[in-house]
Design an enzyme around this catalytic site. Structure first.
Site, PDB file in Angstrom:
ATOM      1  N   ASP A  81       0.857  -1.189   0.000  1.00 52.99           N
ATOM      2  CA  ASP A  81       0.000   0.000   0.000  1.00 52.99           C
ATOM      3  C   ASP A  81       0.895   1.243   0.000  1.00 52.99           C
ATOM      4  OD1 ASP A  81      -3.277   0.286   1.227  1.00 52.99           O
ATOM      5  OD2 ASP A  81      -2.046   2.042   0.770  1.00 52.99           O
ATOM      6  N   LEU A 139       2.444   1.076  -7.008  1.00 52.04           N
ATOM      7  CA  LEU A 139       2.459   0.131  -8.133  1.00 52.04           C
ATOM      8  C   LEU A 139       3.166   0.716  -9.351  1.00 52.04           C
ATOM      9  CD1 LEU A 139      -1.119  -1.452  -7.977  1.00 52.04           C
ATOM     10  CD2 LEU A 139       1.059  -2.533  -7.386  1.00 52.04           C
ATOM     11  N   SER A 160     -16.281  -2.462 -10.192  1.00 49.99           N
ATOM     12  CA  SER A 160     -17.368  -1.674  -9.602  1.00 49.99           C
ATOM     13  C   SER A 160     -18.622  -1.719 -10.459  1.00 49.99           C
ATOM     14  CB  SER A 160     -16.891  -0.224  -9.457  1.00 49.99           C
ATOM     15  OG  SER A 160     -17.969   0.648  -9.205  1.00 49.99           O
ATOM     16  N   TYR A 176     -13.062   7.722 -13.474  1.00 45.89           N
ATOM     17  CA  TYR A 176     -12.872   6.620 -12.505  1.00 45.89           C
ATOM     18  C   TYR A 176     -13.573   5.363 -13.025  1.00 45.89           C
ATOM     19  CZ  TYR A 176     -14.428   3.523  -8.845  1.00 45.89           C
ATOM     20  OH  TYR A 176     -14.730   2.395  -8.131  1.00 45.89           O
ATOM     21  N   LYS A 186     -12.147   1.373 -14.499  1.00 45.30           N
ATOM     22  CA  LYS A 186     -12.621   0.021 -14.171  1.00 45.30           C
ATOM     23  C   LYS A 186     -12.988  -0.732 -15.468  1.00 45.30           C
ATOM     24  CE  LYS A 186     -12.376   0.454  -9.673  1.00 45.30           C
ATOM     25  NZ  LYS A 186     -11.310  -0.217  -8.906  1.00 45.30           N
ATOM     26  N   PHE A 218     -21.190  -3.217  -5.484  1.00 36.11           N
ATOM     27  CA  PHE A 218     -22.238  -2.218  -5.500  1.00 36.11           C
ATOM     28  C   PHE A 218     -21.852  -1.158  -4.469  1.00 36.11           C
ATOM     29  CE2 PHE A 218     -25.125  -3.252  -8.838  1.00 36.11           C
ATOM     30  CZ  PHE A 218     -24.477  -4.367  -9.326  1.00 36.11           C
ATOM     31  N   ARG A 251     -26.985  15.574  -8.057  1.00 36.17           N
ATOM     32  CA  ARG A 251     -25.536  15.603  -8.318  1.00 36.17           C
ATOM     33  C   ARG A 251     -25.298  15.122  -9.739  1.00 36.17           C
ATOM     34  NH1 ARG A 251     -21.802  11.810  -4.557  1.00 36.17           N
ATOM     35  NH2 ARG A 251     -23.102  10.204  -5.549  1.00 36.17           N
TER      36      ARG A 251
HETATM   37  C1  WQD Z   1     -25.236   7.032  -3.049  1.00 30.41           C
HETATM   38  C2  WQD Z   1     -26.559   7.804  -3.100  1.00 30.41           C
HETATM   39  C3  WQD Z   1     -26.371   9.980  -4.089  1.00 30.41           C
HETATM   40  C4  WQD Z   1     -23.789  11.663  -0.937  1.00 30.41           C
HETATM   41  C5  WQD Z   1     -20.109   5.730  -5.965  1.00 30.41           C
HETATM   42  C6  WQD Z   1     -19.261   5.186  -7.091  1.00 30.41           C
HETATM   43  C7  WQD Z   1     -19.075   3.709  -6.913  1.00 30.41           C
HETATM   44  C8  WQD Z   1     -18.503   3.436  -5.553  1.00 30.41           C
HETATM   45  C9  WQD Z   1     -19.471   3.962  -4.498  1.00 30.41           C
HETATM   46  C10 WQD Z   1     -16.106   3.412  -5.522  1.00 30.41           C
HETATM   47  C11 WQD Z   1     -26.769   8.537  -4.414  1.00 30.41           C
HETATM   48  C12 WQD Z   1     -26.744  10.089  -2.628  1.00 30.41           C
HETATM   49  C13 WQD Z   1     -24.561  10.819  -1.724  1.00 30.41           C
HETATM   50  C14 WQD Z   1     -24.411  12.763  -0.276  1.00 30.41           C
HETATM   51  C15 WQD Z   1     -26.524  12.102  -1.215  1.00 30.41           C
HETATM   52  N1  WQD Z   1     -17.242   4.070  -5.404  1.00 30.41           N
HETATM   53  N2  WQD Z   1     -25.902  11.036  -1.853  1.00 30.41           N
HETATM   54  N3  WQD Z   1     -25.758  12.941  -0.453  1.00 30.41           N
HETATM   55  O1  WQD Z   1     -22.602   7.408  -6.291  1.00 30.41           O
HETATM   56  O2  WQD Z   1     -23.877   5.238  -5.780  1.00 30.41           O
HETATM   57  O3  WQD Z   1     -21.397   5.172  -6.051  1.00 30.41           O
HETATM   58  O4  WQD Z   1     -19.559   5.385  -4.713  1.00 30.41           O
HETATM   59  O5  WQD Z   1     -15.925   2.245  -5.773  1.00 30.41           O
HETATM   60  O6  WQD Z   1     -18.196   3.245  -7.912  1.00 30.41           O
HETATM   61  O7  WQD Z   1     -19.962   5.404  -8.308  1.00 30.41           O
HETATM   62  O8  WQD Z   1     -22.379   6.257  -4.051  1.00 30.41           O
HETATM   63  O9  WQD Z   1     -22.544   7.049  -1.730  1.00 30.41           O
HETATM   64  O10 WQD Z   1     -21.804   8.680  -3.515  1.00 30.41           O
HETATM   65  O11 WQD Z   1     -24.187   7.934  -3.421  1.00 30.41           O
HETATM   66  O12 WQD Z   1     -27.749  12.288  -1.352  1.00 30.41           O
HETATM   67  O13 WQD Z   1     -23.763  13.568   0.440  1.00 30.41           O
HETATM   68  O14 WQD Z   1     -26.544   8.806  -2.077  1.00 30.41           O
HETATM   69  O15 WQD Z   1     -27.100  10.915  -4.885  1.00 30.41           O
HETATM   70  O16 WQD Z   1     -28.164   8.498  -4.723  1.00 30.41           O
HETATM   71  P1  WQD Z   1     -22.656   6.083  -5.619  1.00 30.41           P
HETATM   72  P2  WQD Z   1     -22.656   7.527  -3.126  1.00 30.41           P
END
Ligand code: WQD
Length: 338
Positions: free
Chosen positions: A32, A60, A126, A151, A155, A180, A294
């Protein structure tokens, strides 16, 4: 049984996977660069398991250092590859750094693995590879060549690279694990999600509201075509996810070829579902405000988890209440992170 090299093993999902590997009797080596983790994470892994392991602070991108890890550990049989930058918004602002770090870093790792005849890899992919054009529930056979951000494209590209490596040499065994939304923490409360700065993701943001570090949750839109108007995701307990990696390591040890596998629960929860579950876990009301959507967000994302059950004999055990209870336990014991 040979050693397992875990790149990014000090990180959120990496550290939980290292705990499960050590508890299952595997000998591991962790690499790491602490770009999104802390040395304390390694101490916590040792404290939870009572076991030791070799650690290399390395990037890496430094092929000589990566080769040295394999030279010093010729019994590395498989690699679990977590190391990579993973902030969606940051990747839009810094595409060159994301492509270089994630793609070139993976190519260096593959070169070192080939050089040392270690051709079994479990890759941290992912659900973001499913992009905008597929319908939920997502199935592994769906096309995955579009994404909404650099990002996500790293993947998609790394999955393609690993497929091409197998075509060039059928001695490889590859598991592409499509996560997920991993949340929660180990039941000990010693390891959990510990992002640098203001969290991008929902769950650590809610946790920081609950410990009083942030005033209120901003809900990114409540006008989606979902039961309560807020985004729906397939949240999976990080320990369930870690156990899925154990099953995948066993699988690549016993098989050749490339398999993409969803690691999800198959159930969707909305932003407000998660918020209310966390309120139940912490025993207090958590303030929130509705904000504009967002950019890049989709309404629905959840898995069809059948292939993992069939191929790996794995399925998620924990529900949203336990994810929140364990996440709250970590947050209240580590209000300032590790
Ligand atoms: C989840 C839900 C937001 C923050 C991303 C990447 C995925 C993985 C996980 C790395 C959505 C809502 C979020 C906030 C909110 N990352 N939200 N207020 O976008 O599903 O996935 O993170 O591996 O690859 O794409 O996750 O937790 O950001 O959002 O309302 O302050 O929560 O709109 O509906 P996401 P998230």
């Amino acid at each position: 049984m040979g050693k397992i090299l875990v790149t990014g093993g000090a990180g959120f999902i990496g550290s939980h996977t290292c705990v499960e590997l050590l508890d299952a009797g595997y000998e591991i080596v962790i690499l790491d660069n602490f770009s999104n983790s802390k040395p304390e994470s390694l101490n916590r892994i040792k404290k939870i398991t009572g076991k030791d392991f070799k650690f290399y602070e390395a990037d890496l991108l430094d092929l000589d250092k990566v080769n040295a890890v394999f030279d010093e550990n010729p019994d590395i049989e498989a690699v679990i590859h977590f190391a990579g930058l993973k902030a969606v918004g940051e990747s839009v602002r810094m595409p060159v750094e994301y492509y270089h770090n994630n793609i070139t870093g993976t190519l260096m790792l593959i070169k070192a693995m080939r050089e040392h005849n270690a051709k079994k890899i479990v890759f941290s992919s992912s659900a973001t590879v499913y992009g905008l054009d597929n319908e939920v529930p997502y199935v592994e056979t769906m096309p995955t060549h579009t994404s909404t951000n650099p990002y996500g494209y790293t993947k998609v590209m790394i999955e393609q690279i690993l497929n091409d490596v197998y075509v060039s040499d059928n001695d490889w065994s590859v598991a592409l694990l499509r996560y997920f939304n991993p949340i929660g923490a180990h039941k000990s409360g010693l390891i959990g999600e510990d992002p640098n700065g203001i969290p991008n993701n929902l769950f650590p943001y809610i946790a920081q509201v609950a410990v009083g570090k942030l005033p209120a949750l901003g809900v990114f839109g409540n006008d989606y075509d979902t039961p309560d108007g807020t985004g729906v995701r397939d949240y999976i307990h990080v320990v369930d996810l870690a156990k899925g990696h154990l099953c995948a390591v066993k699988y690549v040890m016993e098989n050749k070829g490339v398999e993409a596998i969803n690691l999800g629960t198959g159930k969707g929860s909305s932003v407000l579902d998660v918020l209310h579950a966390f309120e139940k876990a912490c025993g207090k009301e958590l303030p929130y405000v509705i904000k504009p959507r967002r950019a890049g967000d989709i309404a629905w994302s959840y898995a069809k988890p059948d292939k993992a059950k069939k191929l790996l004999n794995w399925e998620a055990q924990y529900g949203i209440d336990e994810m929140c209870a364990d996440g709250w336990n970590f947050a209240k014991n580590n209000p300032n992170g590790l």
